[in-house]
Motif scaffolding. Structure first.
Motif: not given
Ligand SMILES: [Zn+2]
Length: 292
Positions: A82-94
């Motif tokens: 639930g981090y605000p932007a800009p730390m909300d980038f997509p997590k699927k790549p990891w």
């Protein structure tokens, strides 16, 4: 990053995000545009995007495989935080990268965190039935005990220091201790002949580098002791995210002086592909030579 082999150890990475990210003048309070421009003109093309004026910053986890263990070093920002932007980038790549590396969560033996910031502890935990639980059920997680205590204290005070305030400690760190999977260690911690710590405080209270040695070769994961190659040219340029900028600069200069010409491979978390480099002295500055 390009796969690195030292002795019988291999090091690869899982990338969470990559690309132009921050302008140097926003990152370094001591930034001098003229000096910066001069340095940037001489650096490798990968590290700066002239179109946006932004430094290229990668978020990645290092995967270290030894004949005995599978180890992760630093775990990016994770998912469901639930981090605000800009730390909300997509997590699927990891997750895709983790799978592509042929790994399963239960195969991870150890997780080292160089420090307990938002982008180095995220995948430590996952949200399951409303509760934060360790992502790697069989792993021991190695945290510096002073680092853990400092962020626990910040959380208790409701502090919001850059990098580690807010929900970072309660979501990513405390549940590991609660689950009995943490090893809270001192400066001189050594896992075995292959892994040991070097304290490099400043960016965070007890930031540590992780040394890896095999058959006479030596690599060091330096975490956030530096965020960009510019800091090899200007070791005194600490970042807006540093707990103690003056101490961070001292740690950086000491490390770079010792690493220069030593042949030890340096792995900064935020340096873009090919990531790994060697340090060379240049008067009171340093060159970062990517290993290609
Ligand atoms: Zn970081």
């Amino acid at each position: 990053m390009k796969k690195l082999t030292i002795g019988d150890v291999t090091i690869t990475s899982i990338i969470e995000r990559d690309g132009p990210w921050r302008k140097p003048e926003e990152m370094f309070p001591a930034y001098n545009p003229e000096v910066g421009k001069r340095h940037l003109a001489t650096l490798d093309a990968e590290v700066f995007d002239p179109a946006s004026g932004k430094m290229v910053i990668t978020y990645q986890t290092f995967v270290v495989r030894t004949p005995k263990h599978t180890i992760l070093i630093d775990t990016c920002t994770g998912e469901d935080k639930g981090y605000p932007a800009p730390m909300d980038f997509p997590k699927k790549p990891w997750l895709d990268g983790f799978m592509a590396a042929g790994l399963r969560f239960e195969e991870i033996d150890y997780v080292f965190c160089t420090h307990l910031h938002i982008d180095h502890t995220g995948w430590n935990t996952m949200l399951r039935n409303g509760k934060w639980v360790p992502t790697f059920p069989k792993a021991k997680y190695i945290f510096h005990k002073g680092e853990y205590a400092a962020w626990e204290e910040e959380a208790r005070k409701g502090g919001n220091r850059p990098g580690g305030g807010g929900n970072v400690w309660p979501y990513n760190c405390e549940p590991i201790v609660a689950a009995g999977q943490a090893l809270l260690v001192d400066d001189d911690y050594q896992l075995d002949d292959t892994f040991w710590l070097t304290p490099t405080p400043g960016h965070s209270p007890c930031h540590c580098c992780v040394n890896i040695r095999s058959h006479g070769q030596h690599a060091v994961v330096v975490g956030d002791m530096m965020h960009h190659v510019l800091q090899c040219r200007e070791p005194d340029w600490s970042t807006v995210f540093d707990w103690d900028p003056a101490q961070a600069a001292r740690s950086r200069r000491k490390f770079l002086s010792e690493a220069a010409g030593s042949g030890r491979f340096v792995l900064p978390i935020h340096f873009p592909n090919p990531t790994t480099g060697l340090i060379e002295a240049d008067g009171d500055r340093f060159h970062y030579k990517f290993v290609r």
